[in-house]
Structures are given as structure tokens and as C-alpha cells.
Design a protein around this motif. Structure first.
Motif, PDB file in Angstrom:
ATOM      1  N   GLN A 291       0.820  -1.201   0.000  1.00  0.00           N
ATOM      2  CA  GLN A 291       0.000   0.000   0.000  1.00  0.00           C
ATOM      3  C   GLN A 291       0.859   1.258   0.000  1.00  0.00           C
ATOM      4  O   GLN A 291       0.562   2.242  -0.691  1.00  0.00           O
TER       5      GLN A 291
ATOM      6  N   ASN B 232       0.954   4.209  -2.768  1.00  0.00           N
ATOM      7  CA  ASN B 232       0.839   5.638  -2.457  1.00  0.00           C
ATOM      8  C   ASN B 232       2.038   6.422  -2.974  1.00  0.00           C
ATOM      9  O   ASN B 232       1.890   7.557  -3.463  1.00  0.00           O
TER      10      ASN B 232
ATOM     11  N   SER C 250       1.995   9.469  -5.590  1.00  0.00           N
ATOM     12  CA  SER C 250       2.593  10.738  -5.195  1.00  0.00           C
ATOM     13  C   SER C 250       3.670  11.180  -6.185  1.00  0.00           C
ATOM     14  O   SER C 250       3.749  12.358  -6.555  1.00  0.00           O
TER      15      SER C 250
ATOM     16  N   MET D  37       0.406  11.556   3.082  1.00  0.00           N
ATOM     17  CA  MET D  37       0.892  10.210   2.810  1.00  0.00           C
ATOM     18  C   MET D  37       1.659   9.641   4.012  1.00  0.00           C
ATOM     19  O   MET D  37       1.486   8.470   4.368  1.00  0.00           O
TER      20      MET D  37
ATOM     21  N   SER E 237       0.498   6.549   6.587  1.00  0.00           N
ATOM     22  CA  SER E 237       1.364   5.370   6.685  1.00  0.00           C
ATOM     23  C   SER E 237       1.722   5.024   8.124  1.00  0.00           C
ATOM     24  O   SER E 237       2.439   4.053   8.360  1.00  0.00           O
TER      25      SER E 237
ATOM     26  N   THR F 171      -5.109  15.682   1.868  1.00  0.00           N
ATOM     27  CA  THR F 171      -5.211  15.302   0.455  1.00  0.00           C
ATOM     28  C   THR F 171      -6.116  16.268  -0.292  1.00  0.00           C
ATOM     29  O   THR F 171      -5.835  16.645  -1.444  1.00  0.00           O
TER      30      THR F 171
END
Length: 399
Positions: free
Chosen positions: A140, A144, A148, A273, A277, A346
Motif C-alpha cells: 500500500q 501511495n 505521489s 501520505m 502510513s 489530500t
């Protein structure tokens, strides 16, 4: 570890040249064997910049996308890196991938192997991979990172679009001006002086300007270069000079606001991000400070991190920093209250990205006619200064 230049042959008989870190020639031969290459010749070289082939954002996108897809399919990291190494067209990146494979085979984690190449994989990249390893969400995180990096590539393209066309028009305007001052006007000066009449002031100014260009052209070349070298040295050696230059960049008419939006969009995207995480807010802010690319914003983030460390809320810290616009503060408050800070950030990134795209279009629509007017004014001045006296002389003739 010494850097060695080598000449090798692949399995198809093709000669490959490059450079690689190795303890000695035996170690170099073993490393090349792992890449499917047979060493022909090798020698140590002085270490300069890391590698001769630049590793750009496109290679990093392919790296993350490739690992993400293979790991989701159940392929091990070593096999994924090996497959990526064999399919890469960039010789320098193949060497980096070979070193990553060797490090992982030696017992290091992927994040530890990546950290050995800080010029390629920055602090954000390594920290996200480490967080993915610790939480078991590495695929994942790689997904991401891919999205990005794609977004950053698009943003970089938008920034280049903002600067390329005005720079092109400015170069054309400078070349036209140099042609007229160094060639065209000097050809007509003798004719104008031989007309035997007093020259108007604007014609005298044109001749004086042309003479300066002809006799001191080296100053016109040397002074901008010297100013650039001095500024670059000051920025590199004095933090205060870098701070003032970055503050000037953000205060430029039209462009400054766009640059600020680009920085804030990048900051919001990376922050979201990292937070998603599992990296803490303070650690995220500490790492992001090194990648925002502007000393003024970096100082603001340092103040924010200090206030959060003292116990203030995220929203209050950003608001008290005094340099983040109301949109960022409002979205942070919503995200903090709802527990979805990453989603709020975001949204901030999306808004600024769209706004940057629209702002670039508006600025370009203004720059083009402005530069056209400047070139037209210079041409008009030359024509008026040259043809004016000629017209006056013809008008005085009695035919």
C-alpha cells in the motif's frame, strides 16, 4: 567503498560500460556476475558525483509501481528487485538495484538498503518504506508512493510550463535587442551624422546605447554571470542569504503566489501520505522540512513542530505560525476534529494543484502580451530614432 569504472559483456555479447562501488576488482567481478555481466576490464576512479547517468523521477515511479505489483502477486523483494534490474534501461539505476539486492541478501531491510543511497531515495521515501515494513502495509505504501511521484511529476511539468515560455520570449527579446544595438544601429550611425543636422535627443540616446553595447559587450555578459555566481555562493554558504532569496521568491508579483501554492500542495500531499502510513505528526514534520525546498516554509514548519511538541493542537500550531493560509487551517481543523487528517490534507493538495494549473494559464496569458509590448517598444524606439531624422531632412529639401 571505492568507485570502479568497468567494461563488461552481457549474455548476448553486447559491450556494457559503467561504474560501480566495489572493494576491489574481484569484488567488482562478483557484483557484475550477479547482474549477468562478464567483466572485461575495470579500474578504480576518483569519486565525483554519484553515477554518470541521472536517475530521475520516472525511474522511481517505475521502481515503486514494479515492486507494488510484484509484491501483491506474492513475489519476494529480492526477486522483484532482480526482475527490475534486468529490465531497466538506465545503467546507473541497474547498479543501484544490484547494490540493493546485495544489501537485502546480506540481511538488511529494504529501507536500510535504500538509505545507503540518499541522493536517489530521500528521507521521505525511506521513512515511508520503513513505516510500510513495520506495519505490514508495504504494498500500500508503494502504491501511495507511485501516485505521489506521478503527481509530483505532473506538478513539475506545470512549473516548467510556467517558466519555459516566458524565458523563451525573453531570450528572443534579448537577441533582437542585441542584433539592433550591435549591428543595425552602428550601420546607420554614419549616415545619420553625415546628414549635417542636429540629431534629436532620442536619436542621441540610441546612438549612445549602441556605442555602449559595441564597446562594453563583455560587461553585458560578465556582470550577470558574476552576479549569479555571487548569489549562488551566498545562498550555499549563508543561511540568511538563502532565507532572504526564498522570501523574495514568494513575494514576486503573480509568480510568488504560484510558487507558494506549489510548495503547499507538495507539503500537504507528502504530509498526508506519511500520516496515513503511520508516521507520527512530529516525525512527519521533521522529515518534510528537508524536502519543501524553501527556507521560509521550512522555518514555519520548525515553529509548528516546536509548538506541537509543547502540547498545542495541530490546528493551533499551524495557525500560530502565521504563514499558512486560511484554507490549510480550516482543513486541518476539520481533519483533526473528524480523525481524518490525511483525507483533509489530500483535499488541500488537490485544491492547490488545480489552482496552480489555473494560475499558470492566467499568468501566461499576461506574460505573452507584456513581452510583446516590450519588444515592440524597443523596435519602435529604434525606428523613430533612425527614421525621424531622415524624414525631417527630406521634409526640409526644396524640390
Amino acid at each position: 567503498m571505492p568507485l570502479h569504472a568497468y567494461k563488461a559483456m552481457d549474455q548476448t555479447g553486447k559491450i556494457v560500460q559503467g561504474s560501480m562501488d566495489a572493494l576491489n576488482l574481484v569484488d567488482l567481478e562478483m557484483r557484475l556476475k550477479r547482474m549477468g555481466l562478464d567483466l572485461i576490464d575495470g579500474s578504480p576512479v576518483k569519486r565525483g558525483n554519484f553515477g554518470g547517468n541521472r536517475i530521475g523521477r520516472r525511474e522511481l515511479i517505475a521502481f515503486c509501481l514494479h515492486l507494488d505489483q510484484l509484491m501483491r502477486a506474492g513475489v519476494t523483494i529480492i526477486d522483484s528487485l532482480t526482475d527490475l534490474r534486468d529490465s531497466s534501461d538506465n545503467p546507473r539505476f541497474r547498479e543501484v538495484l544490484a547494490d540493493l539486492i546485495e544489501s537485502v541478501e546480506g540481511g538488511k531491510t529494504l529501507s536500510q538498503a535504500l538509505a545507503a543511497h540518499p541522493r536517489i531515495f530521500d528521507g521521505v521515501f525511506v521513512s515511508l518504506i520503513r513505516a510500510g515494513e513495520e506495519t505490514g502495509k508495504l504494498p500500500q505504501v508503494l502504491h501511495n508512493l507511485t501516485e505521489s511521484l506521478k503527481w509530483q511529476d505532473e506538478l513539475a511539468a506545470q512549473t516548467k510550463k510556467l517558466l519555459t515560455y516566458p524565458v523563451f520570449l525573453l531570450v528572443v527579446a534579448v537577441l533582437v535587442t542585441l542584433f539592433m544595438m550591435l549591428y543595425l544601429v552602428p550601420q546607420m550611425v554614419g549616415f545619420l551624422k553625415n546628414m549635417g543636422q542636429a540629431l534629436p535627443l532620442h536619436t542621441q540616446l540610441l546612438i549612445a546605447t549602441s556605442n555602449f553595447f559595441v564597446h562594453y559587450w563583455y560587461l553585458l555578459l560578465a556582470v550577470p554571470i558574476m552576479i549569479g555566481v555571487v548569489l549562488a555562493t551566498l545562498v550555499r554558504t549563508r543561511p540568511q542569504a538563502r532565507l532572504r532569496l526564498d522570501a523574495l521568491q514568494l513575494s514576486l508579483p503573480w509568480l510568488g503566489e504560484i510558487f507558494k501554492k506549489i510548495i503547499l500542495a507538495r507539503f500537504a500531499s507528502v504530509f498526508a501520505m506519511m500520516y496515513a502510513s503511520g508516521i507520527s505528526v512530529l516525525d512527519s514534520l521533521r522529515i518534510i522540512q528537508d524536502v519543501v525546498g524553501n527556507a521560509v516554509i521550512r522555518q514555519g514548519l520548525q515553529r509548528v513542530a516546536a509548538m506541537i511538541g509543547e502540547g498545542q493542537s495541530i490546528t493551533a500550531a499551524f495557525q500560530n505560525a502565521g504563514m499558512f493560509p486560511p484554507l490549510v487551517i480550516r482543513m486541518l481543523r476539520i481533519g483533526e476534529n473528524t480523525g481524518s487528517l490525511d483525507t483533509a490534507l489530500t483535499n488541500v493538495s488537490y485544491f492547490y494543484t488545480r489552482d496552480v494549473r489555473e494560475s499558470i494559464g492566467r499568468v501566461q496569458s499576461l506574460i505573452e502580451p507584456a513581452l510583446t509590448i516590450i519588444v515592440g517598444a524597443v523596435l519602435g524606439w529604434v525606428m523613430l530614432a533612425v527614421l525621424g531624422p531622415i524624414y525631417d531632412a527630406i521634409a526640409k529639401l526644396k524640390i
